[in-house]
Design a protein around this motif. Structure first.
Motif, PDB file in Angstrom:
ATOM      1  N   LEU A 198      -1.516   4.874   2.721  1.00 18.01           N
ATOM      2  CA  LEU A 198      -1.925   3.760   3.586  1.00 18.01           C
ATOM      3  C   LEU A 198      -0.704   3.114   4.221  1.00 18.01           C
ATOM      4  N   LEU A 199       0.365   2.951   3.433  1.00 17.55           N
ATOM      5  CA  LEU A 199       1.557   2.306   3.992  1.00 17.55           C
ATOM      6  C   LEU A 199       2.178   3.148   5.094  1.00 17.55           C
ATOM      7  N   VAL A 200       2.171   4.471   4.882  1.00 17.61           N
ATOM      8  CA  VAL A 200       2.710   5.324   5.943  1.00 17.61           C
ATOM      9  C   VAL A 200       1.887   5.131   7.215  1.00 17.61           C
ATOM     10  N   ILE A 201       0.570   5.095   7.065  1.00 18.25           N
ATOM     11  CA  ILE A 201      -0.276   4.910   8.257  1.00 18.25           C
ATOM     12  C   ILE A 201       0.028   3.559   8.902  1.00 18.25           C
ATOM     13  N   VAL A 202       0.136   2.515   8.049  1.00 21.36           N
ATOM     14  CA  VAL A 202       0.394   1.177   8.604  1.00 21.36           C
ATOM     15  C   VAL A 202       1.724   1.170   9.355  1.00 21.36           C
ATOM     16  N   GLN A 203       2.726   1.822   8.767  1.00 17.21           N
ATOM     17  CA  GLN A 203       4.030   1.834   9.442  1.00 17.21           C
ATOM     18  C   GLN A 203       3.968   2.599  10.758  1.00 17.21           C
TER      19      GLN A 203
END
Lengths: 510, 757
Positions: B175-180
């Motif tokens: 999820l964090l990769v997507i958010v970034q």
């Protein structure tokens, strides 16, 4: 100087003196917090001599008031501009103020729960308080200078008090052993650090970190080699203080042997100081690529692996421990690894990653670590203390409040939302991704899973019923300990709920 | 749209209050506590929106975290299931636990779980979703380990937490990769991500999170072990809701991550493998709950399998299957719990003839069993819709896998739903008590809903299927649900699998009686082995480097230092220039003497000899100073050296007899390390000496000391004049140290006197 005086008449003297020796800017408020803490220690020592024998309350009172004013003077400077004074020896910026505030907070929390514990252990020496205050002043110095010698002095002030404190329980061999080990290895590490500083000075002719940064020149081979050796030796020394693997071996032994309240201060206060110094050193040791190879391209790979090793070994070895203090010691090693990831992320991408993560993590880590040690200190009674897992058995029945708080601390150490531990890890994780340190982020995640196992073990031990308990009934809760638990556990949630205003206040608007 | 947050918050608060309510009214807690979830179920049912509605409020802007909730067709389907089945389970708990002390905790945890699960499906912010996701893992951990005095309950709980918690972290990373990459924390705002350079990482991490949570192959092993939980928990968490969180998230992200070959293949293969594994392993079980657990694994595989296909039709089929499965499987779990309560056994092989004792339960069980067989209306409808999709165009491997799963489901339904009631009883089964009303209501209501829902396909489609298709299928399903698809291939397929399943059912008792014990392998054992391996690695580590010996610590440290320096030297080749040709004979002689003295010191068997030879080294250093024009330094060195030797001798007085404690091998290692450090330090110093900074200041002092300071002894002038302040400081420090020594000395003597007196 005779010459100087002889040749001048009265009027020109001041002027000529000023030309010959330009007076350094002196900004008294910037050293006021440290001075306050040191003086509080001195006052506490005097009170120690005058007080009635059975009562440490006066010393505790003075110490806490002194810390309070130190904190006040720190927060009042939040609005002041960044400034270097005392000839570049003292630096006031947001980072130094925030870190000093953390140290003051940690010291206050430690002092708050110490008395009950020291009494239960039958070592209620009043000297504890001045020593811990002076030690704190060392950690504060480490954060508030860019001068390598000042940083070194800070480390020594911090450490020498801790050597004494670790051996405070004079009747226990393990306490003496821990003091001796800590002293010998600490002195060893200090020698490395100092040698590294000497190299840096030899290479650049300056002890100031900014000067060192601007002196970097990868094309002059002899110069580059000297700086690299200097940097290596300094990192060596700091890695020792911060307990990175493979320089960590003293940590579990010392944490286990030292009195629990000292361990709490060591795990939090000493770590804050070491991390602050490391942060300063590393962020000053980054250079632009204009000159060719950057400075960080030399030391970054080593620290990258050290971070991986620190996280992994810390958690892995913690799995098989049978002693709570030792387990928490390894856990503190693992957390040092997490913090290192945050620092590396900042160094790798200073535009995107600020000081917020490191500060928040140190804050949250201090709260949960001091809290956990405070609860563990409940196992001491009648001069005896057992800190094996089974010594926690039945604690649930005896002091449900402490166990309730312990669960919060453990949850936060694991990083279960919505505790501050989770958000701290989240921020580090985020930063690692933002600065292309994906492997470190993954290792961090894997290690978080690993750590669940032994942290749950700590909480579980408190719930198991005591059957034929080895140790005598644990000490009754006292007011100071309850206050520490409450502040730490409340803080763990408060820093999350008030995340925005808190971080704005601590590190300034993003 | 404040309401989703209100729903979560109110149910969360209710969970915190539940233990107190239980303490007040232990006999009616379930009846009262099931009302609020039931209310919210009705609310969600009535509010299913055609398009999503969103509500947002900022929380932590630095991390891009907001309080965002979103209610669309998919969220609504799950919210209805969570609240509705939750209400039934709470009611059932009253009958299951009665007024047993400690049940308040069970009610509370169930409600906390309910609120968290609702949060998972309603959250629109990625991190918020993860927070609720972790909360479901933690409540699940506490619920599985509810009967914590049993060892296998504790093991199951920790295992579930490690697997789902570990997967959760992978999910967080994804999820964090997507958010970034998107710069957007709101899930609904993520567009298709297939073109992103980090797409593979995103998909892999999110998929691991979802697969672990939803017990997909090869992470399926934790679910059967979680059956140590009380039955209401198994029915609710490990069948109807929590295990569907992974499936839910895959469905939710199918718009962003779906549509690629990786997505389709991974989901098809994993889903298919899970279906086969679950079905085959289920048939090996005799414990009712473990049978149901494995069949749940297979059903979850089916859901993933369907999601692989994408599109509005698959979405609508997915909705039908999720709904049908939640109803019949929830009912069957509750029935299993009631059987356990009635007959004190969960052994499907030995149970039988219970219909006389519990006719209502038998009816509910039959209805739910028919659902699982795919005969009862809603389940039939779901199965037909699924097969329809697989047939156009015909996808033979998928049809085979699905056929095996469907036939297996028929057989398992027979074993768990019919055999205990209508089969032949084992006389050893004890006569238990009759189930009471709260225990019956849940299964009955769920089973009946499974029938009614199927009889009103258009109505249910409007509320469920259509909105889900709109939410994740990217359009409207051209084929609204219908109970009767006419005589055709789907019906033939259904009949075929039914016949096969019935055949397996008939053969099962004989086969299970003869079947050899399962050979020990599998992922459960791999998990154990992994855990054991980790622990033994940790043990070995502790033994070797954490042995408590200071010498070992120093060895590690020094060895690390040497390795690092060597690595650096190899990489950057600092090449110190050693010029031996400039050395004069007497210098070389001096160096040789010092070297010999060092060797003698090391080899010496007496302390005194060692110190004396070490003194030789020191005086050699002093001589070197003298030779290179620093007589003052040489004098200091001689003084210090003499003092050191005296101090050494003084200390020896207190030391025990000299003995060699170490063997040849340790001494060899020590020698190696010591030589290494010596060589390294020498090399570093040589490297350092290549760099000269600025001009020496000595010339300046020599010139000006007489003119400015009126002193002919340059060294004296430097010490007391140029660096007067430094010297003052040094003298002060020395005096204080001296005072300290005196204090310690007198104190020590006084203490010794006191001790002897």
């Amino acid at each position: 100087m005779y010459n100087l005086l002889a040749q001048t008449d009265g009027n020109g003297l001041a002027k000529r003196l000023a030309e010959a020796f330009p007076p350094p800017t002196i900004d008294w408020p910037s050293i006021l917090p440290i001075a306050l803490v040191v003086c509080t220690g001195i006052v506490a020592l005097i009170v120690e001599m005058l007080r009635p024998r059975q009562n440490n309350n006066a010393i505790i009172g003075f110490s806490l008031v002194g810390l309070f004013f130190a904190g006040l003077s720190l927060t009042s400077q939040f609005a002041s501009p960044d400034l270097e004074s005392f000839g570049g020896m003292v630096l006031r910026d947001r980072f130094s103020l925030t870190i000093q505030l953390l140290v003051v907070m940690v010291t206050g929390l430690t002092i708050l729960f110490s008395d009950g514990y020291l009494r239960a252990k039958r070592i209620p020496f009043g000297e504890f308080y001045p020593l811990v205050l002076w030690s704190a002043s060392g950690a504060m110095m480490m954060a508030s200078s860019k001068n390598l010698l000042m940083i070194f002095l800070g480390i020594e002030v911090l450490s020498i008090s801790l050597y004494v404190l670790a051996g405070m329980s004079k009747t226990e061999t393990k306490s003496e052993e821990s003091a001796l080990k800590y002293f010998l290895l600490g002195a060893f590490a200090s020698a490395f650090l100092l040698y590294g500083i000497a190299f840096m000075y030899g290479a650049t002719g300056s002890l100031h970190l900014d000067a060192i940064r601007s002196a970097w020149n990868p094309n002059d081979e002899a110069f580059r080699n000297m700086m690299l050796f200097g940097m290596g030796l300094m990192l060596f020394g700091l890695a020792f203080k911060a307990a990175f693997v493979p320089f960590h071996q003293w940590t579990p032994d010392v944490y286990q042997g030292a009195p629990t309240n000292v361990t709490a201060f060591m795990a939090a206060g000493s770590k804050i100081g070491a991390m602050a110094a490391l942060w300063r050193l590393l962020s000053a040791s980054t250079t632009n690529v204009d000159l060719g190879a950057t400075f960080q391209s030399y030391w970054m790979p080593a620290l990258f692996w050290i971070a991986i090793l620190t996280m992994t070994v810390g958690n892995l070895v913690a799995l098989v421990q049978k002693d709570v203090k030792r387990t928490l010691g390894y856990s503190s090693i693992a957390h040092a690894g997490y913090i290192l990831v945050g620092i590396l992320a900042h160094v790798n991408n200073p535009e995107k990653v600020g000081i917020g993560t490191t500060v928040f993590y140190l804050l949250s880590y201090s709260l949960m670590t001091i809290g956990a040690f405070a609860v563990v200190s409940l196992t001491a009674k009648n001069g005896k203390e057992g800190t094996r897992f089974e010594d926690l058995h039945g604690l649930w029945k005896r002091s449900p409040f402490a166990v309730g708080c312990l669960i919060v601390f453990v949850a936060s150490l694991i990083g279960i939302p919505p505790t501050s531990g989770f958000f701290g890890k989240l921020m580090i994780f985020n930063d690692a991704l933002a600065s292309d340190l994906m492997p470190l982020a993954i290792v961090l995640a894997v290690n978080s899973v690993l750590s669940v196992y032994y942290y749950v073990g700590i909480a579980k031990a408190a719930f198991v019923d005591a059957e034929g308990a080895r140790t005598p009934e644990s000490a009754p809760m006292n007011l100071g300990l309850a206050a520490t638990c409450l502040l730490c556990a409340g803080g763990i949630f408060a820093v999350v709920i008030l995340f925005n205003p808190l971080m704005n206040w601590l590190v300034g608007a993003p | 749209m404040v309401t989703p947050a209100l729903a979560i918050l109110s149910l969360f608060t209710l969970g915190l209050l539940a233990p107190f309510l239980f303490a007040l009214l232990p006999r009616h807690a379930g009846k009262l506590l099931c009302l609020p979830p039931a209310f919210w179920c009705g609310w969600f049912w009535s509010k299913t929106p055609a398009s999503g509605q969103t509500w947002t409020s900022p929380w932590i802007p630095e991390l891009g975290i907001t309080f965002s909730f979103r209610l669309d067709g998919l969220a609504s389907l799950f919210a209805i299931l969570i609240t509705g089945i939750g209400a039934m389970v709470l009611l059932y708990t009253e009958g299951y636990c009665g007024a047993k002390p400690g049940s308040g905790r069970l009610y509370g945890l169930l409600l906390l779980f309910l609120a968290s699960m609702l949060g998972v499906v309603l959250a629109d912010d990625a991190i918020l979703l993860f927070l609720f996701w972790e909360a479901t893992s933690v409540t699940s951990f506490l619920l599985i380990g509810f009967e914590h005095e049993r060892a296998n309950a504790r093991r199951g709980a920790v295992q579930a937490l490690m697997v789902t918690g570990g997967g959760g972290l992978a999910l967080l990373a994804g999820l964090l990769v997507i958010v970034q990459q998107t710069g957007q924390g709101r899930i609904s705002a993520w567009g298709p991500l297939a073109g992103d350079p980090l797409y593979l990482a995103m998909f892999a991490l999110v998929a691991i999170g979802c697969f672990t949570k939803s017990a997909q192959f090869p992470f399926h092993f934790w679910l059967p072990n979680a059956m140590t939980a009380p039955t209401p928990v198994s029915a609710y968490l490990h069948s109807a809701t929590m295990v569907k969180a992974g499936v839910y998230l895959l469905a939710r992200l199918s718009g962003s991550l779906g549509g690629t070959e990786v997505w389709t293949w991974t989901l098809t293969l994993v889903g298919g493998a899970t279906m086969l594994t679950g079905t085959l392993l289920a048939l090996r079980q005799t414990d009712l709950k473990r049978l149901l657990a494995y069949s749940t694994v297979a059903a979850l595989g089916t859901m993933v399998f369907v999601l692989a296909r994408g599109g509005a039709e698959a979405a609508s089929a997915f909705a039908a299957f999720v709904l049908a499965h939640a109803l019949y499987k929830g009912a069957l779990f509750l029935v299993a719990g009631a059987i356990d309560h009635t007959a004190d056994s969960r052994d499907a092989f030995r149970l039988g003839g219970l219909w006389q004792r519990a006719p209502v339960l038998a009816t509910a069980s039959t209805l739910a069993g028919l659902g699982m067989m795919g005969v009862a209306p809603l389940a039939f409808l779901a199965k037909e819709t699924l097969v329809d999709g697989l047939l156009s165009p015909p996808d033979v491997p998928s049809l085979i896998v699905f056929g095996v799963m469907a036939a297996g489901a028929v057989a398992i339904a027979g074993i768990v739903a019919f055999r205990p009631f209508f089969g032949k009883a084992d006389p050893a089964i004890a006569d238990g008590h009759k189930p009471d009303a709260p225990l019956l209501t849940g299964p009955a209501v769920l089973a009946v809903l499974g029938i009614v829902g199927g009889l009103t396909p258009t109505f249910v489609f409007e509320r469920i299927g259509g909105p889900v298709a709109a939410a994740i299928g990217g359009g409207t399903d051209p084929h609204p649900w219908a109970l009767w698809h006419g005589f055709g291939a789907p019906l033939a397929f259904s009949v075929g699998t039914l016949a096969l399943g019935l055949a397996v059912y008939r053969a099962w008792p004989a086969w299970i009686a003869r079947a050899a014990p399962w050979p020990s392998f599998g992922f459960d054992r791999a998990y154990d082995a992994g855990l054991r391996g980790t622990v033994s690695v940790a043990r070995a580590f502790t033994r070797t480097i954490q042995n408590g010996r200071l010498r070992a610590y120093l060895q590690t440290t020094i060895a690390t230092f040497l390795v690092l320096v060597t690595l650096a030297a190899v990489r950057w080749n600092p090449s110190p220039q050693i010029r031996l040709d400039t050395a004069l004979p007497h210098e070389a002689l001096l160096a040789l003497a010092m070297l010999l003295a060092v060797l003698a010191a090391v080899r010496s068997v007496s302390r005194l000899a060692a110190v004396v030879t070490l003194g030789v080294v020191g005086f050699g250093v002093a001589l070197t100073y003298a030779l290179f024009g620093a007589p003052d330094l040489a004098m200091t060195q001689i003084a210090v050296e003499t003092l050191t030797v005296i101090l050494f001798v003084l200390t020896f007085y207190h030391l025990p007899r000299f003995a060699r404690g170490s063997g040849t091998r340790t001494r060899a290692v020590d020698a190696l390390l010591a030589t290494g450090v010596g060589a390294t330090m020498a090399a570093i110093t040589l490297v350092a000496s290549q760099r000269l900074l600025g001009t020496p200041i000595s010339a300046h002092f020599a010139e000006n000391s007489l003119a400015e300071a009126h002193g002919r002894n340059v060294v004296n002038v430097i010490l007391v004049d140029y660096r007067g302040l430094d010297t003052l400081g040094e003298i002060t420090v020395l005096s204080i140290a001296g005072l300290g020594v005196v204090a310690l000395w007198t104190f020590g003597r006084r203490a010794a006197k006191g001790g002897s007196a």
